[in-house]
Enzyme design. Structure first.
Site, short mmCIF file in Angstrom:
data_model
loop_
_atom_site.label_atom_id
_atom_site.label_comp_id
_atom_site.label_asym_id
_atom_site.label_seq_id
_atom_site.Cartn_x
_atom_site.Cartn_y
_atom_site.Cartn_z
N SER A 63 7.17 3.34 -0.52
CA SER A 63 5.96 4.14 -0.76
C SER A 63 6.32 5.29 -1.69
O SER A 63 7.50 5.63 -1.87
CB SER A 63 5.48 4.72 0.58
OG SER A 63 4.48 5.70 0.40
N TYR A 71 5.15 8.59 8.99
CA TYR A 71 5.10 7.63 7.87
C TYR A 71 6.10 8.02 6.79
O TYR A 71 6.86 7.19 6.28
CB TYR A 71 3.68 7.59 7.32
CG TYR A 71 3.44 6.55 6.24
CD1 TYR A 71 3.19 5.23 6.57
CD2 TYR A 71 3.46 6.90 4.89
CE1 TYR A 71 2.97 4.27 5.59
CE2 TYR A 71 3.23 5.95 3.90
CZ TYR A 71 2.98 4.63 4.26
OH TYR A 71 2.76 3.69 3.28
P1 NAP Z 1 -3.11 -2.77 5.34
O1 NAP Z 1 -4.20 -3.37 4.53
O2 NAP Z 1 -3.43 -1.86 6.48
O3 NAP Z 1 -2.17 -3.97 5.86
C1 NAP Z 1 -1.17 -3.75 6.81
C2 NAP Z 1 -0.55 -5.09 7.14
O4 NAP Z 1 0.47 -4.90 8.14
C3 NAP Z 1 -1.56 -6.07 7.72
O5 NAP Z 1 -1.31 -7.35 7.22
C4 NAP Z 1 -1.24 -6.03 9.20
O6 NAP Z 1 -1.55 -7.23 9.89
C5 NAP Z 1 0.25 -5.82 9.19
N1 NAP Z 1 0.66 -5.31 10.47
C6 NAP Z 1 0.44 -4.09 11.00
N2 NAP Z 1 0.94 -4.03 12.26
C7 NAP Z 1 1.51 -5.24 12.50
C8 NAP Z 1 2.20 -5.80 13.62
N3 NAP Z 1 2.42 -5.07 14.74
N4 NAP Z 1 2.63 -7.07 13.54
C9 NAP Z 1 2.40 -7.81 12.42
N5 NAP Z 1 1.77 -7.33 11.33
C10 NAP Z 1 1.32 -6.06 11.39
O7 NAP Z 1 -2.15 -1.91 4.43
P2 NAP Z 1 -1.52 -2.14 2.98
O8 NAP Z 1 -1.93 -1.01 2.15
O9 NAP Z 1 -1.72 -3.52 2.49
O10 NAP Z 1 0.01 -1.89 3.36
C11 NAP Z 1 1.05 -2.82 3.18
C12 NAP Z 1 2.35 -2.06 3.01
O11 NAP Z 1 2.26 -1.28 1.83
C13 NAP Z 1 2.68 -1.09 4.14
O12 NAP Z 1 4.06 -1.09 4.40
C14 NAP Z 1 2.25 0.25 3.56
O13 NAP Z 1 2.94 1.32 4.14
C15 NAP Z 1 2.63 0.05 2.12
N6 NAP Z 1 1.99 0.96 1.16
C16 NAP Z 1 0.65 0.95 0.96
C17 NAP Z 1 0.10 1.80 -0.01
C18 NAP Z 1 -1.37 1.82 -0.32
O14 NAP Z 1 -1.78 2.65 -1.14
N7 NAP Z 1 -2.18 0.96 0.23
C19 NAP Z 1 0.92 2.67 -0.71
C20 NAP Z 1 2.27 2.68 -0.45
C21 NAP Z 1 2.81 1.81 0.48
P3 NAP Z 1 -2.66 -7.19 11.09
O15 NAP Z 1 -3.99 -7.01 10.38
O16 NAP Z 1 -2.52 -8.51 11.72
O17 NAP Z 1 -2.30 -6.02 11.95
#
Ligand code: NAP
Length: 253
Positions: A145, A158
């Site tokens: 991130s 986080y």
């Molecule tokens: P998101 O849409 O909230 O997706 C989160 C994912 O993690 C979902 O597929 C969710 O699956 C899975 N997950 C959460 N808890 C889980 C568990 N206990 N077991 C299995 N799967 C689980 O968020 P995103 O933005 O795509 O984030 C993906 C990654 O990118 C994360 O590591 C986040 O920190 C990172 N990130 C995001 C951003 C951003 O701007 N969006 C920026 C920097 C980093 P379920 O729906 O089944 O829970």
């Protein structure tokens, strides 16, 4: 340009958190590059399966709560036995909990650190052990991130977890680079997903964020997916321990 250098044909890639958001973007990009994708989540993965099918790829849905004790490693071992050998692991699943530092609960701290850091280590360890035992090369891509570099606000657990992911990426790279395993990370900028829904719903925060992004737009899951393909593909053979920002220029500012 050697196009094969960017191909994942014949590779099997496991992506955690593949049902939505960035993980879905990674699954589709990897499938488009030729990989068989093993997608993991708690929720149904039908939408990703359809998106992968639409690009002519192969997809296997795996249901797993990665935060349940022992579940992540057991899932990886089963996936390797049933669909392996696995060539690449993308540690994408992650959660965020927002609260003033003074009010941040211990339960939230534990939930965030368990999934975002401990599970990333345990899955990487199980995958690395398998590769080392088999003498196989492999790739690990951790989704870090901007908060692997910056402090953020109201996201103490986080930020700590994502700084940890950057450090973990480097230590694993140091240990395994000489043994055919590339360990790297991508640091996404502000990407449209559930994770950033609260920020985008707040007109003031949303405008302030957008004004600071040199590219002039929020990131899309596909932006992260394509960069991840690079770190999974032969093209990045000499890249080890990098935390690559894919952020529209945010950190350059
Ligand atoms: P998101 O849409 O909230 O997706 C989160 C994912 O993690 C979902 O597929 C969710 O699956 C899975 N997950 C959460 N808890 C889980 C568990 N206990 N077991 C299995 N799967 C689980 O968020 P995103 O933005 O795509 O984030 C993906 C990654 O990118 C994360 O590591 C986040 O920190 C990172 N990130 C995001 C951003 C951003 O701007 N969006 C920026 C920097 C980093 P379920 O729906 O089944 O829970």
């Amino acid at each position: 340009m050697d196009l094969d250098a960017f191909s994942l044909a014949g590779r099997t890639i496991l992506v955690t958190g593949a049902n939505t958001g960035i993980g879905q973007g990674i699954a589709v990009a990897a499938a488009r590059a030729g990989a068989t994708v093993l997608g993991v989540a708690r929720s149904p993965l039908a939408e990703t399966a359809d998106a992968v099918a639409a690009v002519g790829g192969r997809f296997v849905a795996i249901a797993c709560d990665l935060a349940a004790p022992g579940a992540a490693v057991a899932m990886l071992e089963r996936a390797w036995a049933e669909h392996g050998p696995i060539d690449g692991l993308v540690n994408n699943a992650g959660i965020i909990r927002r609260a003033d530092a003074a009010e941040h609960s211990e339960a939230d701290w534990d939930a965030v650190l368990d999934l975002n850091l401990k599970t990333v280590f345990l899955l990487s360890q199980a995958f690395g052990k398998r590769l080392l035992a088999a003498g196989r090369p492999g790739r690990i891509v951790n989704i870090a991130s901007l908060l692997s570099f910056q402090g953020g606000i109201r996201v103490a657990a986080y930020t700590a977890s994502k700084h940890g992911v950057a450090g973990l990426t480097r230590v694993l790279a140091n240990e395994w680079a000489g043994r055919g395993i590339n360990v790297n990370a991508i640091a996404p900028g502000y990407v449209e997903s559930n994770n950033t829904e609260a920020l985008r719903a707040d007109p003031e925060r949303s405008a302030a964020i957008l004004a600071r992004i040199p590219a002039g737009r929020w990131g899309a899951p596909a932006d992260i997916g394509d960069a991840t393909v690079f770190l999974l593909a032969p093209a990045s053979a000499y890249v080890h321990g990098a935390v690559l920002p894919v952020d529209g220029g945010w950190l350059a500012r």
